[in-house]
Design a protein around this motif. Structure first.
Motif, PDB file in Angstrom:
ATOM      1  N   GLU A  40      -7.951  -3.383   4.453  1.00 30.90           N
ATOM      2  CA  GLU A  40      -8.505  -4.090   5.616  1.00 30.90           C
ATOM      3  C   GLU A  40      -9.213  -5.373   5.190  1.00 30.90           C
ATOM      4  N   GLU A  48      -7.658   2.430   2.388  1.00 30.46           N
ATOM      5  CA  GLU A  48      -7.230   1.633   3.549  1.00 30.46           C
ATOM      6  C   GLU A  48      -8.283   0.593   3.926  1.00 30.46           C
ATOM      7  N   PHE A  82      -0.022   4.571   5.259  1.00 30.47           N
ATOM      8  CA  PHE A  82      -1.032   4.486   6.311  1.00 30.47           C
ATOM      9  C   PHE A  82      -0.861   5.711   7.211  1.00 30.47           C
ATOM     10  N   ALA A  95       4.296   4.640   6.918  1.00 27.88           N
ATOM     11  CA  ALA A  95       3.230   4.337   7.867  1.00 27.88           C
ATOM     12  C   ALA A  95       3.450   5.152   9.130  1.00 27.88           C
ATOM     13  N   HIS A 109       0.869  -1.182   0.000  1.00 27.02           N
ATOM     14  CA  HIS A 109       0.000   0.000   0.000  1.00 27.02           C
ATOM     15  C   HIS A 109       0.904   1.229   0.000  1.00 27.02           C
ATOM     16  N   ILE A 132      -7.307   6.492   7.903  1.00 30.92           N
ATOM     17  CA  ILE A 132      -8.071   5.362   7.395  1.00 30.92           C
ATOM     18  C   ILE A 132      -9.227   5.887   6.561  1.00 30.92           C
ATOM     19  N   THR A 190      -5.194   1.476  14.647  1.00 36.35           N
ATOM     20  CA  THR A 190      -6.031   0.871  13.605  1.00 36.35           C
ATOM     21  C   THR A 190      -6.133  -0.617  13.858  1.00 36.35           C
TER      22      THR A 190
END
Length: 381
Positions: free
Chosen positions: A21, A17, A10, A37, A7, A13, A45
Motif C-alpha cells: 500500500e 500488504e 492479495f 488475487a 506481490h 490485508i 481494499t
C-alpha cells in the motif's frame, strides 16, 4: 520510469500488504502483479480499488480463493510467466516466490523481503511437524517439494539487484540463505491510528491470530499459574478450543474484537505480552504507540522493536529469553518489580520511529538512490 510491483497474493490485508500500500502511495503509476488475487479482497481494499491486478494462471485453477496455498509447488512457474520486459524498475514484495520474477540486464530489480520462504528453510521442520507431515508418503513428498523450492529460491536470488530486509533479523536470514547483503527499512506502522494513553488498568493484554506459531498457549499457561494477575486475550483462530481448555478464571478470552475495542484495551493495559518469534512484529509497536510497554520473547524482530534497557529514558519493555511459561512468568515478576514504571511517553516516542511517513521517506530515497546508481552503469562507456 515504468514501474512494476510484484506481490505474492492479495487474499487479506496484513503486514506485507500494508507495505505494498505504501509503495503504491509513492509510485501510484505502477502496475501491480500477483500470483493470486481474491476479487472480493481487491474490490474491498481501498488502495487496490480501480487498479487492474494482473494475476497468474493460479487464479484460474479450481478453488483458488480458498486453496491457493496448496498450489505452492506451481508458484515458481507461475511467477516466471509475468512478462515484465516493458518496465524500468521491478519492486517485488516477497515472503514466498515474488522475487523470482524474470528481469533483464537493463532493468533494476529491488526486492523488499518480509522473509525468505520460512517453511522451506529454517522453519521447515516446525512446518512439517505442525502439518503432520513428518512421516509417511505425504511427508516424503512434502520434503521433496520443499527441497526443489529451496533450489529454485536460491537460484533466483541472483536476479535481484538489491535486497531490502524488513528487519536486521531478516537481513541475517537473507545472508544465511542467499549469501547476499541487504539494507534494512522497517515496515510502516500506522502509529497515528493508536492514540496515546498514560492511564493504565490492572490487566495484561495479548492479541493475535490464534495459530500455533504465535504461542498464545504459552501466554495463557503462564497466567494460569499466576492467578493474582489478570490477562485479556483478543483474537480468534484454530487454537481457540485449546486456549479455552487451559484458561483459568483470571484469563478472559474475548475472541475477535473490532479495532476500536482492540485499541481501547491496548491503551489501558499495564503491559502487552508477545511470545512469538516474528520477522518484525507490528502489534508490539502498535501497543507502544498507545504508551503501553511490552513483555516480549527476546528473539527475532522483538529485539529491534522493544527496548529492554536499564536506562529509563530508553526502556519500552522487557524480553524473556525462552519460549516457556516459566521464562515468561519470571519476566512478568521482573516487570512488576522494576524500581520505576516504564515511561508511557518513551514507549510512544520509540513507536514513532516506525511510522508510515518514515517508511515513505526511507523507501522513496532508497529507490531514487539505487535508480541513479543503476542509470550510471548503463551510460558508463
Amino acid at each position: 520510469m515504468r514501474i512494476a510491483i510484484v506481490h505474492e497474493w492479495f487474499t487479506a490485508i496484513a503486514g506485507s500488504e500494508k507495505v505494498v500500500e505504501q509503495i503504491l502511495h509513492l509510485f501510484p503509476q505502477a502496475d501491480v502483479f500477483a500470483v493470486h488475487a481474491d476479487p472480493e479482497t481487491v474490490r474491498n481494499t481501498k488502495f487496490l480499488q480501480g487498479r487492474q491486478v494482473r494475476t497468474s494462471f493460479i487464479s484460474k485453477l479450481p478453488r483458488a480463493n480458498k486453496s491457493y496455498r496448496s498450489y505452492l509447488p506451481l508458484m515458481p512457474l507461475a511467477v516466471e510467466q509475468f512478462d515484465l520486459s516493458a518496465y524500468d524498475i521491478v519492486i517485488s514484495s516477497a515472503h514466498a516466490v515474488a522475487k523470482g520474477v524474470l528481469t533483464g540486464p537493463d532493468q533494476l530489480h529491488i526486492s523488499y523481503v518480509h522473509s525468505p520462504i520460512r517453511y522451506a528453510w529454517d522453519l521447515q521442520h516446525q512446518y512439517l511437524r505442525e502439518s503432520g507431515l513428518e512421516h509417511g508418503l505425504k511427508g516424503w513428498l512434502a520434503k521433496w517439494l520443499l527441497h526443489k523450492i529451496r533450489i529454485w529460491d536460491y537460484r533466483t536470488a541472483a536476479g535481484v539487484d538489491h535486497f531490502v530486509a524488513n528487519s536486521r533479523f531478516i537481513g541475517r536470514r537473507i545472508h544465511k540463505v542467499y549469501g547476499r547483503d541487504s539494507d534494512v527499512i522497517y515496515p510502516p506502522v500506522d502509529v497515528a491510528a493508536f492514540d496515546f494513553c498514560d492511564q493504565k488498568q490492572d490487566y495484561y493484554l495479548t492479541a493475535s491470530r490464534l495459530v500455533p506459531y504465535k504461542r498464545m498457549d504459552l501466554i495463557v499457561q503462564a497466567f494460569a499459574r499466576m492467578p493474582d494477575k489478570k490477562l485479556v486475550v483478543i483474537g480468534d483462530g484454530p487454537d481457540m478450543p485449546k486456549l479455552q481448555a487451559i484458561a483459568s478464571p483470571n484469563v478472559t478470552l474475548l475472541g475477535y474484537q473490532p479495532f476500536a475495542e482492540l485499541k481501547r484495551h491496548m491503551q489501558q493495559a499495564k503491559a502487552f505480552v508477545f511470545a512469538a518469534e516474528e520477522d518484525f512484529g507490528i502489534t508490539p509497536v502498535e501497543a507502544q504507540a498507545c504508551g503501553t510497554p511490552v513483555i516480549a520473547y527476546g528473539k527475532g524482530g522483538s529485539l529491534e522493536t522493544v527496548v529492554d534497557s536499564p536506562d529509563p529514558g530508553k526502556a519500552t519493555g522487557l524480553w524473556f529469553p525462552e519460549q516457556t511459561a516459566e521464562s515468561l512468568m519470571a519476566a512478568v515478576q521482573r516487570f512488576e518489580s522494576l524500581p520505576a514504571p516504564i515511561s508511557a511517553q518513551v514507549c510512544r516516542q520509540h513507536a514513532e520511529r516506525f511510522s508510515v511517513q518514515r517508511f515513505r521517506d526511507e523507501f522513496a530515497g532508497y529507490v531514487d538512490q539505487r535508480w541513479n546508481q543503476f542509470q550510471s552503469t548503463l551510460t558508463r562507456p
